[in-house]
Design a protein around this motif. Structure first.
Motif, PDB file in Angstrom:
ATOM      1  N   TRP A 111     -11.258   8.468   0.723  1.00  0.00           N
ATOM      2  CA  TRP A 111     -10.737   7.750   1.846  1.00  0.00           C
ATOM      3  C   TRP A 111      -9.481   8.168   2.400  1.00  0.00           C
ATOM      4  O   TRP A 111      -8.562   8.895   1.324  1.00  0.00           O
ATOM      5  CB  TRP A 111     -10.446   6.186   1.491  1.00  0.00           C
ATOM      6  CG  TRP A 111      -9.585   6.020   0.573  1.00  0.00           C
ATOM      7  CD1 TRP A 111      -9.602   5.943  -0.709  1.00  0.00           C
ATOM      8  CD2 TRP A 111      -8.050   5.504   0.729  1.00  0.00           C
ATOM      9  NE1 TRP A 111      -8.262   5.584  -1.558  1.00  0.00           N
ATOM     10  CE2 TRP A 111      -7.249   5.281  -0.258  1.00  0.00           C
ATOM     11  CE3 TRP A 111      -7.306   5.439   1.850  1.00  0.00           C
ATOM     12  CZ2 TRP A 111      -6.046   5.042  -0.484  1.00  0.00           C
ATOM     13  CZ3 TRP A 111      -6.055   4.803   1.886  1.00  0.00           C
ATOM     14  CH2 TRP A 111      -5.358   4.763   0.777  1.00  0.00           C
ATOM     15  N   GLU A 112      -9.059   8.121   3.628  1.00  0.00           N
ATOM     16  CA  GLU A 112      -7.949   8.618   4.143  1.00  0.00           C
ATOM     17  C   GLU A 112      -6.836   7.675   4.648  1.00  0.00           C
ATOM     18  O   GLU A 112      -5.869   7.804   5.018  1.00  0.00           O
ATOM     19  CB  GLU A 112      -8.014   9.770   5.166  1.00  0.00           C
ATOM     20  CG  GLU A 112      -8.904  10.985   4.421  1.00  0.00           C
ATOM     21  CD  GLU A 112      -7.919  11.620   3.403  1.00  0.00           C
ATOM     22  OE1 GLU A 112      -6.538  11.844   3.637  1.00  0.00           O
ATOM     23  OE2 GLU A 112      -8.582  11.906   2.314  1.00  0.00           O
ATOM     24  N   LYS A 127      -1.944   5.838   6.191  1.00  0.00           N
ATOM     25  CA  LYS A 127      -2.551   6.883   5.914  1.00  0.00           C
ATOM     26  C   LYS A 127      -2.307   7.374   4.479  1.00  0.00           C
ATOM     27  O   LYS A 127      -1.232   7.209   3.939  1.00  0.00           O
ATOM     28  CB  LYS A 127      -2.103   8.101   6.672  1.00  0.00           C
ATOM     29  CG  LYS A 127      -2.860   8.026   8.270  1.00  0.00           C
ATOM     30  CD  LYS A 127      -2.355   9.308   9.009  1.00  0.00           C
ATOM     31  CE  LYS A 127      -2.659   9.121  10.463  1.00  0.00           C
ATOM     32  NZ  LYS A 127      -2.349   9.886  11.532  1.00  0.00           N
ATOM     33  N   ARG A 128      -3.175   7.763   3.695  1.00  0.00           N
ATOM     34  CA  ARG A 128      -3.214   8.244   2.376  1.00  0.00           C
ATOM     35  C   ARG A 128      -1.983   9.242   2.167  1.00  0.00           C
ATOM     36  O   ARG A 128      -1.218   9.152   1.364  1.00  0.00           O
ATOM     37  CB  ARG A 128      -4.282   8.697   1.869  1.00  0.00           C
ATOM     38  CG  ARG A 128      -4.036   9.232   0.426  1.00  0.00           C
ATOM     39  CD  ARG A 128      -5.743  10.110   0.094  1.00  0.00           C
ATOM     40  NE  ARG A 128      -5.821   9.962  -1.358  1.00  0.00           N
ATOM     41  CZ  ARG A 128      -6.363   9.106  -1.919  1.00  0.00           C
ATOM     42  NH1 ARG A 128      -7.043   8.091  -1.333  1.00  0.00           N
ATOM     43  NH2 ARG A 128      -6.562   9.318  -3.304  1.00  0.00           N
ATOM     44  N   SER A 129      -1.818   9.977   3.047  1.00  0.00           N
ATOM     45  CA  SER A 129      -0.766  11.098   3.419  1.00  0.00           C
ATOM     46  C   SER A 129       0.701  10.413   3.169  1.00  0.00           C
ATOM     47  O   SER A 129       1.641  11.144   2.996  1.00  0.00           O
ATOM     48  CB  SER A 129      -0.970  12.061   4.150  1.00  0.00           C
ATOM     49  OG  SER A 129      -0.851  11.427   5.446  1.00  0.00           O
ATOM     50  N   GLU A 130       0.902   9.139   3.516  1.00  0.00           N
ATOM     51  CA  GLU A 130       2.068   8.681   3.551  1.00  0.00           C
ATOM     52  C   GLU A 130       2.534   7.906   2.367  1.00  0.00           C
ATOM     53  O   GLU A 130       3.659   7.240   2.051  1.00  0.00           O
ATOM     54  CB  GLU A 130       1.978   7.353   4.558  1.00  0.00           C
ATOM     55  CG  GLU A 130       1.755   8.111   5.875  1.00  0.00           C
ATOM     56  CD  GLU A 130       1.822   6.808   7.160  1.00  0.00           C
ATOM     57  OE1 GLU A 130       2.699   6.299   7.488  1.00  0.00           O
ATOM     58  OE2 GLU A 130       0.723   6.358   7.329  1.00  0.00           O
ATOM     59  N   LYS A 131       1.659   8.288   1.237  1.00  0.00           N
ATOM     60  CA  LYS A 131       1.956   7.418  -0.039  1.00  0.00           C
ATOM     61  C   LYS A 131       3.079   8.236  -0.580  1.00  0.00           C
ATOM     62  O   LYS A 131       3.833   9.407  -0.256  1.00  0.00           O
ATOM     63  CB  LYS A 131       0.969   7.704  -1.115  1.00  0.00           C
ATOM     64  CG  LYS A 131       0.750   9.264  -1.409  1.00  0.00           C
ATOM     65  CD  LYS A 131      -0.531   9.672  -2.498  1.00  0.00           C
ATOM     66  CE  LYS A 131      -0.286  11.122  -2.707  1.00  0.00           C
ATOM     67  NZ  LYS A 131      -1.433  11.376  -3.304  1.00  0.00           N
ATOM     68  N   GLU A 132       3.746   7.602  -1.630  1.00  0.00           N
ATOM     69  CA  GLU A 132       4.944   8.155  -2.437  1.00  0.00           C
ATOM     70  C   GLU A 132       4.378   8.182  -4.025  1.00  0.00           C
ATOM     71  O   GLU A 132       3.673   7.293  -4.216  1.00  0.00           O
ATOM     72  CB  GLU A 132       6.478   7.255  -2.033  1.00  0.00           C
ATOM     73  CG  GLU A 132       6.893   7.387  -0.575  1.00  0.00           C
ATOM     74  CD  GLU A 132       7.975   6.779  -0.335  1.00  0.00           C
ATOM     75  OE1 GLU A 132       8.997   6.484  -1.207  1.00  0.00           O
ATOM     76  OE2 GLU A 132       8.434   6.799   0.965  1.00  0.00           O
TER      77      GLU A 132
END
Length: 151
Positions: A111-112, A127-132
């Motif tokens: 998932w994204e 968005k998944r790319s915003e995770k830390e």
């Protein structure tokens, strides 16, 4: 108080013992065999049924309910009705629920985008790319970002 602690410890032991049993195979809507309780990171096995199971086990409070749930083109979309709570505001409950959902989903592949609408409160999409990643190498979405996006 001591009796309560002993009772809770006993019930925890019983629950853990019960969970250690043999996994039961079940069929999902796509008729592929899945083992309940088995962890999977395969994109083929990550579907709306698995997401629903994650929400029911990790996200929802006792009286909360999923109104709708979909998974298309890498986006998880859910609509959740949060039950009233005397101690926390609906917004605080929504932030907590989104945080728990993302914590449970970030270690799964396939998932994204996670979008959850909380009925009569607002929605959050990240968005998944915003995770830390924290010091324990665990991925998460910061609570402050969730609060900012809750509209």
């Amino acid at each position: 108080m001591r009796k309560l602690v002993v009772f809770v410890a006993f019930m925890s032991f019983v629950a853990l013992t019960a969970c250690g049993g043999k996994e039961t195979p079940v069929k999902d809507v796509n008729s592929t065999e899945v083992s309940v309780g088995a962890e999977t990171d395969s994109k083929d096995e990550f579907d709306v049924n698995k997401i629903k199971e994650i929400f029911e086990n990790s996200v929802l409070g006792e009286k909360d309910k999923i109104t709708s749930l979909s998974f298309e083109n890498g986006e998880i979309k859910g609509v959740i009705e949060i039950a009233p709570n005397k101690l926390l505001s609906a917004k605080d409950l929504a932030v907590t629920s989104y945080s728990r959902a993302s914590d449970a989903l970030l270690d799964k592949e396939g998932w994204e985008v996670l979008t959850i609408e909380f009925v009569k409160v607002g929605n959050v999409s990240m968005k998944r790319s915003e995770k830390e990643t924290n010091e324990h190498n665990m991925d998460y979405f910061p609570t402050e970002k969730i609060k900012e996006r809750l509209k």
